[in-house]
Structure formats: C-alpha cells, structure tokens
Design a protein around this motif. Structure first.
Motif, PDB file in Angstrom:
ATOM      1  N   UNK A   1       1.124  40.601  -9.787  1.00 17.44           N
ATOM      2  CA  UNK A   1       0.813  41.480 -10.901  1.00 17.44           C
ATOM      3  C   UNK A   1       1.992  41.878 -11.877  1.00 17.44           C
ATOM      4  N   UNK A   2       1.904  42.032 -13.142  1.00  9.57           N
ATOM      5  CA  UNK A   2       3.207  42.313 -13.919  1.00  9.57           C
ATOM      6  C   UNK A   2       3.645  43.754 -13.637  1.00  9.57           C
ATOM      7  N   UNK A   3       5.038  43.725 -13.293  1.00  7.70           N
ATOM      8  CA  UNK A   3       5.341  45.051 -13.022  1.00  7.70           C
ATOM      9  C   UNK A   3       5.338  46.098 -14.139  1.00  7.70           C
ATOM     10  N   UNK A   4       5.289  45.800 -15.038  1.00  4.67           N
ATOM     11  CA  UNK A   4       5.007  46.860 -16.250  1.00  4.67           C
ATOM     12  C   UNK A   4       3.915  47.590 -16.433  1.00  4.67           C
TER      13      UNK A   4
ATOM     14  N   UNK B   1       3.294  51.340 -15.259  1.00  4.91           N
ATOM     15  CA  UNK B   1       4.057  52.696 -16.381  1.00  4.91           C
ATOM     16  C   UNK B   1       2.728  52.635 -17.417  1.00  4.91           C
ATOM     17  N   UNK B   2       1.582  51.876 -17.260  1.00  3.68           N
ATOM     18  CA  UNK B   2       0.710  52.128 -18.337  1.00  3.68           C
ATOM     19  C   UNK B   2      -0.385  53.052 -17.941  1.00  3.68           C
ATOM     20  N   UNK B   3      -0.553  54.300 -18.126  1.00  2.00           N
ATOM     21  CA  UNK B   3      -1.692  55.126 -17.618  1.00  2.00           C
ATOM     22  C   UNK B   3      -3.147  54.444 -17.613  1.00  2.00           C
ATOM     23  N   UNK B   4      -4.010  54.557 -16.720  1.00  2.00           N
ATOM     24  CA  UNK B   4      -5.244  54.152 -16.699  1.00  2.00           C
ATOM     25  C   UNK B   4      -5.402  52.726 -16.325  1.00  2.00           C
TER      26      UNK B   4
ATOM     27  N   UNK C   1      -5.183  48.090 -12.356  1.00  2.00           N
ATOM     28  CA  UNK C   1      -4.358  46.778 -11.819  1.00  2.00           C
ATOM     29  C   UNK C   1      -4.165  47.056  -9.899  1.00  2.00           C
ATOM     30  N   UNK C   2      -4.105  48.259  -9.678  1.00  2.00           N
ATOM     31  CA  UNK C   2      -4.379  48.735  -8.326  1.00  2.00           C
ATOM     32  C   UNK C   2      -5.587  48.271  -7.662  1.00  2.00           C
ATOM     33  N   UNK C   3      -6.671  48.236  -8.283  1.00  2.00           N
ATOM     34  CA  UNK C   3      -7.903  48.230  -7.951  1.00  2.00           C
ATOM     35  C   UNK C   3      -8.033  46.571  -7.924  1.00  2.00           C
ATOM     36  N   UNK C   4      -7.161  45.770  -8.742  1.00  2.00           N
ATOM     37  CA  UNK C   4      -7.413  44.327  -8.539  1.00  2.00           C
ATOM     38  C   UNK C   4      -6.463  43.981  -7.192  1.00  2.00           C
ATOM     39  N   UNK C   5      -5.317  44.369  -7.035  1.00  2.00           N
ATOM     40  CA  UNK C   5      -4.611  44.248  -5.817  1.00  2.00           C
ATOM     41  C   UNK C   5      -5.516  44.753  -4.608  1.00  2.00           C
TER      42      UNK C   5
END
Length: 132
Positions: free
Chosen positions: A31-34, A37-40, A45-49
């Motif tokens: 996933x993109x590392x940036x 730092x984007x709220x919500x 993305x964590x759910x996708x991981x």
C-alpha cells in the motif's frame, strides 16, 4: 524553559519515528506509505491489509462495537505478517514498541489472514455459483 523545549523536540522526534514505522508497515503490505498519515483513510487501508471489507470502517464509529472490531482488525494485521496473538497483544498494549518491530523488523506481508489461499477461499465462499 530549556527542559520544555527538549521535551517538545523529543516528542516530535518520537511521533516522526512512529509515523515512519507505520509507513513501512503500509509499504510492506503493498500500500502507499503516505496513506498512514491521512485520517480515516489510513484505517480503511489497514482494513484492506487485514483482508476485511471496507464497510467495517462504519462499525469503527459505533461505540463499544468499535472496540471489538478494532481488536479483531489488529489481530488480522498481526496474522497478515505471520505473527501470533501475543504479537497482537503487543500491538494493542505497547504499540509504540511493536509497530516499529513490525515495520522495521524482518516480518514479511503474507497476505490477508497470513495465508493467501485461505483468503481466496473465504472470498470465494461468499460468492454465489451460477453454474451449480
């Protein structure tokens, strides 16, 4: 005054270190590392991981329910990197130690659930088979 300045600089460096740790976790998972730092969006993305559906994000806004689903998500992230429930407890209770271990350590992303075949089987199990 000097002590306060030192404390602020230490806290700033510590926060940057934790952001870098999570950035590495995101990149290890493809996933993109940036996104960390984007709220919500970072939670999405964590759910996708973790291999969980995006609508779980809504459950994380429901009081009391969010605690269960947040712990479940962290457990699935741990499993996705080949770790066990003890590491999950570490991510929850001592995140400032265990997220850097996950990001900068030797852990490799194995896919959702830590087993790509199991993930594919669970995804296909919920689909309707039109031929049978």
């Amino acid at each position: 005054m000097i002590f306060l300045l030192f404390l602020i600089l230490f806290a700033f460096a510590f926060v940057i270190f934790l952001i870098a740790s999570q950035w590495k976790v995101f990149e290890k998972a493809g996933q993109p590392g940036w996104a960390c730092i984007v709220p919500i969006y970072n939670t999405y993305v964590l759910l996708k991981i973790a291999g969980k559906p995006g609508w779980w994000l809504l459950l994380l806004f429901v009081p009391f329910v969010n605690i269960v689903f947040a712990i479940w998500t962290v457990n699935m992230i741990s499993k996705s990197f080949g770790k066990d429930e003890g590491f999950t407890a570490g991510l929850i209770l001592l995140g400032f130690v265990f997220w850097p271990i996950l990001g900068f350590g030797s852990a490799q992303y194995l896919g959702p659930y830590g087993d790509p075949e199991e993930f594919a089987a669970r995804q296909n199990a919920s689909r309707f088979d039109f031929e049978h």
